[in-house]
Write an enzyme that holds these catalytic residues in place. Structure first.
Site, PDB file in Angstrom:
ATOM      1  N   SER A 144       0.846  -1.194   0.000  1.00  0.00           N
ATOM      2  CA  SER A 144       0.000   0.000   0.000  1.00  0.00           C
ATOM      3  C   SER A 144       0.876   1.235   0.000  1.00  0.00           C
ATOM      4  O   SER A 144       1.979   1.233   0.556  1.00  0.00           O
ATOM      5  CB  SER A 144      -0.908   0.019   1.227  1.00  0.00           C
ATOM      6  OG  SER A 144      -1.546   1.275   1.377  1.00  0.00           O
ATOM      7  N   TYR A 158      -2.004  -0.450  10.083  1.00  0.00           N
ATOM      8  CA  TYR A 158      -2.058  -0.849   8.677  1.00  0.00           C
ATOM      9  C   TYR A 158      -0.811  -0.358   7.948  1.00  0.00           C
ATOM     10  O   TYR A 158      -0.151  -1.123   7.226  1.00  0.00           O
ATOM     11  CB  TYR A 158      -3.311  -0.279   8.023  1.00  0.00           C
ATOM     12  CG  TYR A 158      -3.481  -0.665   6.577  1.00  0.00           C
ATOM     13  CD1 TYR A 158      -3.808  -1.964   6.214  1.00  0.00           C
ATOM     14  CD2 TYR A 158      -3.334   0.280   5.563  1.00  0.00           C
ATOM     15  CE1 TYR A 158      -3.975  -2.323   4.891  1.00  0.00           C
ATOM     16  CE2 TYR A 158      -3.496  -0.068   4.233  1.00  0.00           C
ATOM     17  CZ  TYR A 158      -3.817  -1.361   3.898  1.00  0.00           C
ATOM     18  OH  TYR A 158      -3.979  -1.719   2.583  1.00  0.00           O
ATOM     19  N   THR A 161       2.284  -2.364   8.846  1.00  0.00           N
ATOM     20  CA  THR A 161       2.389  -3.675   8.207  1.00  0.00           C
ATOM     21  C   THR A 161       2.834  -3.548   6.757  1.00  0.00           C
ATOM     22  O   THR A 161       3.602  -4.380   6.258  1.00  0.00           O
ATOM     23  CB  THR A 161       1.060  -4.444   8.278  1.00  0.00           C
ATOM     24  OG1 THR A 161       0.034  -3.768   7.526  1.00  0.00           O
ATOM     25  CG2 THR A 161       0.602  -4.630   9.710  1.00  0.00           C
TER      26      THR A 161
END
Length: 246
Positions: A144, A158, A161
């Site tokens: 991402s 998030y 990670t």
């Protein structure tokens, strides 16, 4: 599958391939000539739909139920793929989850689950697949753009990670370089999927190109990274987000 066919056929395994980016990647790989195995967690109907679409194109596909938080399920998915289609040429690790919340309220079970799927699951998926991969194979993770910059409060875990995956890819690329297996990471920004459907208007305003991305656009980058033309790229994280983190 006969040994002759196994020698000729290119095989891809897509972890998290039943919907969104993963489904688009599975379909694109099938169009590129790969036989495709794909995993799903809890929606067999969506996985079966992807398999049916691939078979309608004249390809071969297999859907496998496997939770990427479960090391045994990851290993079993690899074994089933190899037993059905032979050696693996490309692995796409797309499985991932998101939980949001500030540090004062974030639950331990959510932290553990995200680390188990988004970090440990990625590592174990690659580790399980590599012994069954041909030399000069391809490994692709889907991370991402939050690994570059987390823009919203509550997304710390998030983003952490995904940053871990970007670093992981560099080290694994060095480990696998002697076999000429490339390892690269795609970092999408906002993409139109069922997970983002309710947020599209707000996300569109945040992207400099004034639109969100499409799963097929990420799949096109997957297609490039598995091609022979991408053989000199390894250990890279490629951000594709409409300028979101510029």
């Amino acid at each position: 599958m006969s040994s002759e066919r196994a020698a000729e056929q290119k095989t891809a395994l897509v972890f998290g391939g039943s919907r969104g980016i993963g489904a688009a990647a599975a379909l694109r790989l099938a169009k590129d000539g790969f036989t495709v195995a794909l995993t799903y967690v809890s929606q067999p109907d969506k996985a079966e739909k992807v398999v049916a679409e691939i078979e309608a194109l004249g390809g071969h596909a297999l859907d496998i139920q496997a939770d990427s938080a479960d090391p045994g399920a990851i290993r079993a998915a690899v074994v089933r793929t190899v037993e059905r289609f032979g050696p693996i040429d490309a692995v796409v690790v797309n499985a991932g989850i998101i939980r949001v919340g500030g540090i004062e309220t974030f639950k331990l079970e959510d932290l553990d689950r995200m680390l188990a799927v988004n970090v440990r699951g990625v590592y174990l998926s690659i580790q399980a697949a590599v012994p069954h991969m041909r030399d000069s194979g391809r490994v692709i993770t889907v991370g991402s753009n939050t690994a570059v910059r987390s823009s919203n409060s509550g997304t710390c875990v998030y983003a952490m990670t995904k940053a871990a995956v970007a670093t992981m890819v560099k080290g694994i690329a060095l480990d696998l370089a002697p076999r000429r297996i490339t390892v690269n990471n795609i970092q999408p920004g906002p993409i139109e999927t069922d997970m983002t459907a309710a947020m599209i208007p707000r996300l569109t305003e945040m992207v400099p190109l004034h639109r969100v991305g499409q799963p097929a656009e990420i799949a096109a980058l997957v297609s490039y990274l598995v091609s022979e033309e991408a053989g000199y790229m390894t250990g890279a994280s490629l951000t594709i987000d409409g300028g979101f983190v510029l």
